[in-house]
Design a protein around this motif. Structure first.
Motif, PDB file in Angstrom:
ATOM      1  N   GLU A 180       3.744  19.354  26.712  1.00 15.35           N
ATOM      2  CA  GLU A 180       3.654  20.817  26.737  1.00 15.35           C
ATOM      3  C   GLU A 180       2.530  21.276  25.810  1.00 15.35           C
ATOM      4  O   GLU A 180       2.258  20.648  24.787  1.00 15.35           O
ATOM      5  CB  GLU A 180       4.971  21.468  26.328  1.00 15.35           C
ATOM      6  CG  GLU A 180       6.060  21.285  27.366  1.00 15.35           C
ATOM      7  CD  GLU A 180       7.278  22.163  27.116  1.00 15.35           C
ATOM      8  OE1 GLU A 180       7.178  23.141  26.346  1.00 15.35           O
ATOM      9  OE2 GLU A 180       8.336  21.862  27.685  1.00 15.35           O
ATOM     10  N   GLN A 181       1.908  22.376  26.175  1.00 15.62           N
ATOM     11  CA  GLN A 181       0.802  22.930  25.392  1.00 15.62           C
ATOM     12  C   GLN A 181       1.240  24.240  24.753  1.00 15.62           C
ATOM     13  O   GLN A 181       1.708  25.155  25.433  1.00 15.62           O
ATOM     14  CB  GLN A 181      -0.406  23.178  26.303  1.00 15.62           C
ATOM     15  CG  GLN A 181      -1.595  23.810  25.590  1.00 15.62           C
ATOM     16  CD  GLN A 181      -2.761  24.069  26.520  1.00 15.62           C
ATOM     17  OE1 GLN A 181      -2.722  23.700  27.701  1.00 15.62           O
ATOM     18  NE2 GLN A 181      -3.808  24.696  26.012  1.00 15.62           N
ATOM     19  N   ALA A 182       1.085  24.335  23.437  1.00 15.92           N
ATOM     20  CA  ALA A 182       1.400  25.573  22.724  1.00 15.92           C
ATOM     21  C   ALA A 182       0.280  26.577  22.964  1.00 15.92           C
ATOM     22  O   ALA A 182      -0.899  26.274  22.760  1.00 15.92           O
ATOM     23  CB  ALA A 182       1.562  25.301  21.234  1.00 15.92           C
ATOM     24  N   LEU A 183       0.646  27.771  23.408  1.00 21.18           N
ATOM     25  CA  LEU A 183      -0.345  28.800  23.715  1.00 21.18           C
ATOM     26  C   LEU A 183      -0.476  29.834  22.600  1.00 21.18           C
ATOM     27  O   LEU A 183      -1.573  30.281  22.283  1.00 21.18           O
ATOM     28  CB  LEU A 183       0.022  29.516  25.021  1.00 21.18           C
ATOM     29  CG  LEU A 183       0.099  28.660  26.279  1.00 21.18           C
ATOM     30  CD1 LEU A 183       0.513  29.517  27.468  1.00 21.18           C
ATOM     31  CD2 LEU A 183      -1.232  27.984  26.562  1.00 21.18           C
ATOM     32  N   ALA A 184       0.659  30.257  22.034  1.00 22.49           N
ATOM     33  CA  ALA A 184       0.629  31.307  21.016  1.00 22.49           C
ATOM     34  C   ALA A 184       1.942  31.288  20.251  1.00 22.49           C
ATOM     35  O   ALA A 184       2.950  30.744  20.716  1.00 22.49           O
ATOM     36  CB  ALA A 184       0.409  32.673  21.662  1.00 22.49           C
TER      37      ALA A 184
END
Length: 331
Positions: A180-184
């Motif tokens: 998963e990629q952290a966006l904000a």
């Protein structure tokens, strides 16, 4: 003694033995996919611009070829059988690959094309999807969007079942699941009605939430779990007067019934700007969550999915610059 050389048998090369009438089979599997996703031959026929009797023949032919029942008939339509559930993700991947192959053959794969399905929470959808659609229409008109909104549990289930290509979720804590990629990073705010004294301040301590009349999501819910956990640590009582999972209902009830709720600022951005609601950042301690993006293991049209994911990252970063949420700090 003489020298002997072992000469390997020169076996003729063998072709892969695939017994597929590709055009015919793909049409039948497209029918299978539509029926599985829509749960009805009637709705699938409308979606495919076909007729129900033809889809029924396709389905019967597939079940004969598979020597197994693929659907169970129910009073409200059809549902995948055990065999149907097992083959569903493989069929979806096959059709996505076939679509990409068709684009390559037609020479159109230079430009990303195809349908990309996004699963998201309602509070995240609003600040992203409208702008995403406009940017894709201007820059990549060959991409079509399909948006599914649901609870965290529903979005995770859609991702696991590969019903969505991209999932956008909230995560609590400092770590994310793998891939998963952290966006904000998003702060939580106490939301009150216009003119409310408590939320007129820029910040409010967590202790001020003690026994306020709340409308909050029912458990299990990530935010509710985080709030209840902090309340136990702070030895205060959260007292929901009402439980609801509907974001529009939460906003309207706060405004009309003068209850309180806890939301990220972007979920009430327009209402706060227009003076219909007030928001005070919760501090001491704060309640943060991470906006996270995950891609399905078996994606739809790969270039289109990657393009949409990149556009989402750009929109989130731009919203962070406007103060709607905070960018992820570099590790």
């Amino acid at each position: 003694m003489g020298t002997f050389h072992v000469v390997p048998d020169m076996q003729p090369a063998k072709a892969t033995n695939l017994q597929l009438d590709l055009t015919s089979d793909l049409q039948k599997w497209r029918a299978f996919l539509a029926i599985a996703e829509l749960g009805s031959l009637t709705r699938a026929a409308l979606f495919l611009d076909s007729n129900q009797s033809l889809l029924s023949r396709h389905l019967n032919a597939l079940e004969r070829e598979c020597n197994a029942r693929l659907f169970n008939r129910t009073g409200r339509g059809v549902a995948l059988s055990d065999v149907g559930q097992r083959i569903f993700p493989h069929v979806k991947a096959l059709l996505a690959d076939a679509e990409q192959l068709e684009l390559e053959i037609r020479g159109e794969a230079r430009e990303p094309m195809g349908r990309v399905t996004i699963g998201s929470l309602p509070s995240i959808t609003n600040p992203i999807v409208g702008r995403l659609f406009k940017q894709l229409r201007a820059r990549h008109p060959g991409i079509q969007l399909k948006i599914l909104e649901g609870s965290s549990g529903q979005v995770e289930e859609w991702l696991a079942d590969e019903r969505v290509d991209i999932a956008i979720l909230y995560r609590y804590g400092n770590s994310l699941p793998q891939q998963e990629q952290a966006l904000a990073t998003v702060d939580s705010y106490l939301i009150g009605a216009a003119g409310d004294r408590l939320t007129a301040a820029a910040e409010v301590p967590f202790s001020a939430l003690h026994e306020l009349p709340f409308i909050l999501p029912g458990a299990p819910n990530g935010l509710r779990t985080a709030l209840d956990g902090i309340a136990r640590q702070e030895r205060i009582t959260l007292a929901p007067a009402m439980e609801a999972d509907s974001l529009p209902l939460m906003r309207s009830t706060v405004a009309e019934a003068r209850l309180y709720t806890v939301l990220p600022i972007h979920a009430v951005w327009a209402e706060v700007q227009e003076g219909r609601l007030q928001a005070a950042k919760i501090v001491s301690p704060g309640v943060q969550r991470i906006v996270s993006m995950a891609l399905a293991r078996t994606k739809g049209p790969a270039r289109a999915v990657s393009t949409v994911a990149a556009e989402i990252v750009d929109i989130v970063n731009d919203n962070a610059r406007s103060g709607m949420w905070r960018p992820i700090e570099p590790a």
